[in-house]
Scaffold this active site. Structure first.
Site: not given
Length: 567
Positions: A298, A363, A413
């Site tokens: 990430e 995300k 994440c």
């Protein structure tokens, strides 16, 4: 079902005696036992990973609320505060070290989050006591469904924070966790809570904390224990069968790059070339392994891809030397906000061997107070934390990458802790899961270990192998049954190459979602309806009694008798 009751003063050897002698038993039941529960449950999570404690960790709380002077609301809150702080203390690290918030205030902020979460365990304890006293529902079953209901709500209310679920403690017990492809992690939490309830009932009966520990209740308890043993036997049998059912899909070779870069270096102008060189060097080293895909973590890039021309060109030229696909995390410019600041997305980008962008994913589940401020009109004073850590706009599309070697989604994440989100990507197929993350925020705390344990369940729930690339670790390869094939340690500068078999199987959970949770909540709804009905009945009776009390002189003999019976 055991038909025991709480709340009978003066019964059993552990009940309070004379007025002066009640304080010590009350302190023991109302405070010490809930704290003991919280500590035991916290210790069952990574690290220290004493996972057998989960099977008895709730017992002290369930014993505590049997004491007539114990408030279940308070006991549940105390247990929750201890438990959640013990498993989530690590949040302070990013607030303190990277948000530059004073240590004491960062601890206070974590404690505030834990206090909110403790409202769920407080409600759990209250409903368990009510179920025992006022309903004929199977107590131990109801205890398990109420716990599952609380976990589910905690994972969806106010954007949700599905951390510290009891089921995650068992990530190493492979025959047990296979049931997750039907029930998700909630099935494991159910079994653990059920076992705790039975053990608490056995102890309560043996020590005569239960008021009516009669032959009938003892016989019912024995029947429930046998029933639970049968359920556990079926779960383990199912798990054994699943573990033998090895995925036969085509193999895919993937290399993971763990750059191990300090968080404070990532956006420091002086370290840009250093960071970029680290990934270039490590990626060049894995060329000899002939991976079909190389994965960086990430936000691996120390620049804004496609917005900073010089570094973007450098990356694309380097990509052509690798001769394979490259997936990396990058912040992307998505426009401008009303105050003319840049709107960024936390994204994953896939490049072809020729340097062409094949896929991007933004995300969807952002970290509250870390990547954005919820209720910003009210909580705007927290801007200072977000300015330091970074604020992003959320994605709104469940994009998947389609390549010659397989189809996959990239969970960034925090997203991997949401079972519902992950299954949405695989409802119509997919071959493996990729999770890119940057756990450098949490240092050497238990946070990265817990995060990794949770990701294992996503592999089992969807029967897809999982490849994890973390900046500072833990990077890993996990097969579709939850076996950890290989992994790195924290703060290693290392590469990891592995081969996984694609998983084309679509599980019950992937297809139908939280059916098990819905069944649990049906029973929970019956409990709530019972509470509401009793409250309404009590209100009507109180009003009726009050009216008759004002009309004593005119009430007939039959009405006086009814009034007396109501009193």
């Amino acid at each position: 079902m055991t038909t025991t009751h709480y709340g009978v003063k003066g019964t059993g050897p552990l009940a309070g005696g004379a007025e002066g002698g009640r304080s010590r038993p009350l302190l023991f039941f109302a405070f010490f036992l809930p704290v003991l529960s919280g500590v035991a449950l916290a210790l069952s999570f990574p690290k220290p990973d004493l996972y057998p404690l989960a099977w008895v960790g709730l017992v002290p709380l369930l014993i505590s609320i049997r004491h007539p002077m114990t408030s279940p609301r308070t006991a549940g809150f105390i247990m929750g505060l201890t438990f959640f702080f013990g498993t989530q203390y690590w949040i302070y690290h990013s607030i303190n070290h990277f948000g530059h918030i004073p240590f004491a205030l960062s601890i206070l902020l974590v404690a505030t989050l834990c206090a909110y979460e403790s409202l769920y365990t407080s409600l759990f304890a209250t409903l368990v006591q009510f179920t025992h006293q006022k309903t004929k529902l199977p107590l131990n079953l109801a205890t398990a469904t109420l716990w599952v209901g609380g976990e589910y709500l905690r994972g969806v209310v106010f954007t949700g924070f599905p951390w510290s679920f009891l089921g995650y403690t068992q990530y190493k017990v492979l025959p047990l966790i296979q049931i997750a492809d039907i029930t998700a992690v909630y099935g494991l939490s159910f079994l653990i809570a059920y076992a705790n309830a039975i053990i608490a009932d056995i102890i309560g009966t043996a020590l005569k904390i239960n008021h009516d520990a009669t032959k009938t209740s003892t016989r019912n308890l024995a029947m429930e224990t046998v029933m639970f043993a049968v359920i556990m036997g079926c779960v383990l049998w199912y798990g054994t069968i699943r573990l033998k059912d090895v995925q036969r899909g085509d193999p895919v070779t993937i290399s993971v790059i763990q750059g191990n870069l300090r968080q404070d270096m990532k956006w420091d102008e002086h370290y840009r070339d250093y960071c970029f060189n680290r990934y270039e060097t490590l990626s060049s080293q894995v060329k000899k392994d002939n991976p079909q895909l190389i994965v960086w973590p990430e936000s691996a890039l120390p620049f804004l891809f496609m917005s900073e021309e010089a570094y973007t060109t450098r990356l694309l030229e380097f990509q052509k030397t690798l001769g394979t696909y490259l997936l990396f995390g990058s912040d992307l410019v998505r426009g401008y906000k009303n105050n003319n600041t840049i709107a960024l997305s936390n994204s994953a980008v896939l490049l072809s061997p020729t340097g062409k962008t094949l896929y991007t994913y933004d995300k969807i589940n952002l970290v509250p107070f870390g990547e954005y401020v919820p209720l910003k009109g009210i909580l705007g004073f927290i801007d200072k934390i977000v300015v330091v850590i970074g604020e992003f706009v959320k994605g709104n599309r469940h994009n998947v990458a389609r390549t010659p070697f397989g189809t996959f989604a990239t969970l960034i994440c925090y997203e991997v802790i949401f079972p519902d989100l992950v299954r949405e990507f695989y409802r119509y197929g997919g071959d493996f899961i990729i999770n890119i993350t940057n756990d450098a925020w949490f240092g050497q705390t238990s946070g990265p270990y817990q995060h990794f344990a949770m990701s294992i369940f996503r592999a089992v729930e969807n029967r897809k192998p999982l490849i994890r690339a973390a900046n500072t670790g833990i990077s890993a390869f996990v097969d579709s049954s939850g076996r950890v094939l290989s992994k790195t340690e924290l703060f290693e500068t290392i590469t990891l190459t592995g081969t996984v078999n694609k998983g084309s199987f679509i599980t019950f959970y992937t297809t139908f979602g939280n059916v098990f949770v819905a069944l649990c909540n049906i029973l929970n709804l019956l409990i709530v309806i019972k509470i509401i009905r009793q409250s309404l009945r009590r209100t009507i009776n109180d009003r009726s009694t009050g009216i008759k009390g004002k009309n004593k002189t005119t009430a007939g003999k039959g009405r006086r008798s009814q009034r007396l019976s109501l009193k």
